[in-house]
Scaffold this motif. Sequence first.
Motif, PDB file in Angstrom:
ATOM      1  N   VAL A   1       0.844  -1.201   0.000  1.00  0.00           N
ATOM      2  CA  VAL A   1       0.000   0.000   0.000  1.00  0.00           C
ATOM      3  C   VAL A   1       0.876   1.247   0.000  1.00  0.00           C
ATOM      4  CG1 VAL A   1      -1.768   1.312   1.235  1.00  0.00           C
ATOM      5  CG2 VAL A   1      -1.902  -1.173   1.156  1.00  0.00           C
ATOM      6  N   ALA A   2       1.896   1.277   0.839  1.00  0.00           N
ATOM      7  CA  ALA A   2       2.789   2.443   0.901  1.00  0.00           C
ATOM      8  C   ALA A   2       3.429   2.716  -0.452  1.00  0.00           C
ATOM      9  CB  ALA A   2       3.862   2.221   1.960  1.00  0.00           C
ATOM     10  N   GLY A   3       3.804   1.669  -1.151  1.00  0.00           N
ATOM     11  CA  GLY A   3       4.436   1.832  -2.457  1.00  0.00           C
ATOM     12  C   GLY A   3       3.522   2.446  -3.504  1.00  0.00           C
ATOM     13  N   ARG A   4       2.210   2.318  -3.323  1.00  0.00           N
ATOM     14  CA  ARG A   4       1.240   2.881  -4.270  1.00  0.00           C
ATOM     15  C   ARG A   4       0.792   4.288  -3.907  1.00  0.00           C
ATOM     16  NH1 ARG A   4      -1.712  -1.993  -3.501  1.00  0.00           N
ATOM     17  NH2 ARG A   4      -3.245  -0.802  -2.340  1.00  0.00           N
ATOM     18  N   LEU A   5       0.940   4.682  -2.639  1.00  0.00           N
ATOM     19  CA  LEU A   5       0.393   5.968  -2.203  1.00  0.00           C
ATOM     20  C   LEU A   5       0.996   7.142  -2.969  1.00  0.00           C
ATOM     21  CD1 LEU A   5       0.100   5.721   1.679  1.00  0.00           C
ATOM     22  CD2 LEU A   5      -1.747   5.791   0.001  1.00  0.00           C
ATOM     23  N   GLN A   6       0.119   7.923  -3.573  1.00  0.00           N
ATOM     24  CA  GLN A   6       0.537   9.145  -4.250  1.00  0.00           C
ATOM     25  C   GLN A   6       0.230  10.367  -3.399  1.00  0.00           C
ATOM     26  OE1 GLN A   6      -1.048   9.344  -8.229  1.00  0.00           O
ATOM     27  NE2 GLN A   6      -0.620   7.185  -8.569  1.00  0.00           N
ATOM     28  N   SER A   7      -0.782  10.265  -2.552  1.00  0.00           N
ATOM     29  CA  SER A   7      -1.071  11.360  -1.628  1.00  0.00           C
ATOM     30  C   SER A   7      -1.478  10.780  -0.285  1.00  0.00           C
ATOM     31  CB  SER A   7      -2.157  12.288  -2.184  1.00  0.00           C
ATOM     32  OG  SER A   7      -3.372  11.616  -2.380  1.00  0.00           O
ATOM     33  N   LEU A   8      -0.961  11.424   0.755  1.00  0.00           N
ATOM     34  CA  LEU A   8      -1.255  11.027   2.123  1.00  0.00           C
ATOM     35  C   LEU A   8      -1.480  12.295   2.924  1.00  0.00           C
ATOM     36  CD1 LEU A   8      -1.442   8.867   4.362  1.00  0.00           C
ATOM     37  CD2 LEU A   8       1.042   9.090   4.639  1.00  0.00           C
ATOM     38  N   PHE A   9      -2.707  12.475   3.389  1.00  0.00           N
ATOM     39  CA  PHE A   9      -3.081  13.656   4.147  1.00  0.00           C
ATOM     40  C   PHE A   9      -3.506  13.228   5.545  1.00  0.00           C
ATOM     41  CE2 PHE A   9      -4.453  14.963  -0.283  1.00  0.00           C
ATOM     42  CZ  PHE A   9      -3.270  15.641  -0.547  1.00  0.00           C
TER      43      PHE A   9
ATOM     44  N   SER B   1       8.957   3.923   2.499  1.00  0.00           N
ATOM     45  CA  SER B   1       8.419   2.976   1.509  1.00  0.00           C
ATOM     46  C   SER B   1       7.486   3.628   0.499  1.00  0.00           C
ATOM     47  CB  SER B   1       7.641   1.870   2.223  1.00  0.00           C
ATOM     48  OG  SER B   1       8.441   1.225   3.160  1.00  0.00           O
ATOM     49  N   CYS B   2       7.274   4.919   0.597  1.00  0.00           N
ATOM     50  CA  CYS B   2       6.285   5.613  -0.242  1.00  0.00           C
ATOM     51  C   CYS B   2       6.929   6.177  -1.504  1.00  0.00           C
ATOM     52  CB  CYS B   2       5.616   6.730   0.557  1.00  0.00           C
ATOM     53  SG  CYS B   2       4.582   6.143   1.904  1.00  0.00           S
ATOM     54  N   CYS B   3       7.436   5.315  -2.354  1.00  0.00           N
ATOM     55  CA  CYS B   3       8.182   5.745  -3.542  1.00  0.00           C
ATOM     56  C   CYS B   3       7.328   6.460  -4.585  1.00  0.00           C
ATOM     57  CB  CYS B   3       8.892   4.557  -4.171  1.00  0.00           C
ATOM     58  SG  CYS B   3      10.226   3.915  -3.124  1.00  0.00           S
ATOM     59  N   SER B   4       6.026   6.320  -4.543  1.00  0.00           N
ATOM     60  CA  SER B   4       5.145   6.998  -5.508  1.00  0.00           C
ATOM     61  C   SER B   4       4.563   8.298  -4.960  1.00  0.00           C
ATOM     62  CB  SER B   4       3.986   6.076  -5.902  1.00  0.00           C
ATOM     63  OG  SER B   4       4.461   4.910  -6.521  1.00  0.00           O
ATOM     64  N   LEU B   5       4.927   8.661  -3.730  1.00  0.00           N
ATOM     65  CA  LEU B   5       4.310   9.805  -3.063  1.00  0.00           C
ATOM     66  C   LEU B   5       4.585  11.116  -3.788  1.00  0.00           C
ATOM     67  CD1 LEU B   5       2.636  10.228  -0.469  1.00  0.00           C
ATOM     68  CD2 LEU B   5       4.742  10.939   0.646  1.00  0.00           C
ATOM     69  N   ARG B   6       3.499  11.842  -4.044  1.00  0.00           N
ATOM     70  CA  ARG B   6       3.587  13.155  -4.690  1.00  0.00           C
ATOM     71  C   ARG B   6       3.151  14.273  -3.745  1.00  0.00           C
ATOM     72  NH1 ARG B   6       4.315  13.820  -9.671  1.00  0.00           N
ATOM     73  NH2 ARG B   6       2.735  15.402 -10.059  1.00  0.00           N
ATOM     74  N   ARG B   7       2.234  13.950  -2.837  1.00  0.00           N
ATOM     75  CA  ARG B   7       1.702  14.968  -1.915  1.00  0.00           C
ATOM     76  C   ARG B   7       1.630  14.402  -0.503  1.00  0.00           C
ATOM     77  NH1 ARG B   7      -0.558  15.810  -6.759  1.00  0.00           N
ATOM     78  NH2 ARG B   7      -0.751  17.974  -7.441  1.00  0.00           N
TER      79      ARG B   7
ATOM     80  N   GLY C   1       9.433  12.957  -7.677  1.00  0.00           N
ATOM     81  CA  GLY C   1       7.996  12.971  -7.900  1.00  0.00           C
ATOM     82  C   GLY C   1       7.225  13.788  -6.877  1.00  0.00           C
ATOM     83  N   LEU C   2       7.877  14.140  -5.782  1.00  0.00           N
ATOM     84  CA  LEU C   2       7.216  14.876  -4.711  1.00  0.00           C
ATOM     85  C   LEU C   2       6.975  16.317  -5.149  1.00  0.00           C
ATOM     86  CD1 LEU C   2       6.325  14.101  -1.876  1.00  0.00           C
ATOM     87  CD2 LEU C   2       8.508  14.917  -1.023  1.00  0.00           C
TER      88      LEU C   2
END
Length: 152
Positions: free
Chosen positions: A76-84, A104-110, A143-144
Amino acid sequence: AAGFATLGFFNRIFDPESAPNVTRVGLSDNALGTRSLNVIPNLLVNAPKLCHLSLHNCGMSLEVAAQLSARLGGEVAGRLQSLFVGRNSMGPKGAASFGCLLASCCSLRRLSYAGSRAGPEGTRALLDGLVTMAASCPDGLTGLVELDFDDC
């Protein structure tokens, strides 16, 4: 009680077979204590395309922050693009839990942790998580695009 029942309903309908295309879950402004967190595991980890999670102002404690970070780890962490997760007053130890998750949040943008009262120690833990993310993810932090640490 109605909010708790609603969370239970969401949990029952969100499994990989019945909600395969859900990409965004917003539970902001709902009470999310340990009891609620135990009611919604499917909603958080079984939506195979979940990549946007909003949990602002859910009254999360340090204990909930630690449990949530553990449940969101891995795939799940690897897919997260936004975490608020702002406005939850989890303090420095809650920030440390999310700091570990960030690695682990390699896809995180926001990312928004605004108003969660991390203090200097917690803010440092979050930044350490971003440093680890930069070192462990193939694209680093390129990507952030948004970091919200207002009133940390």
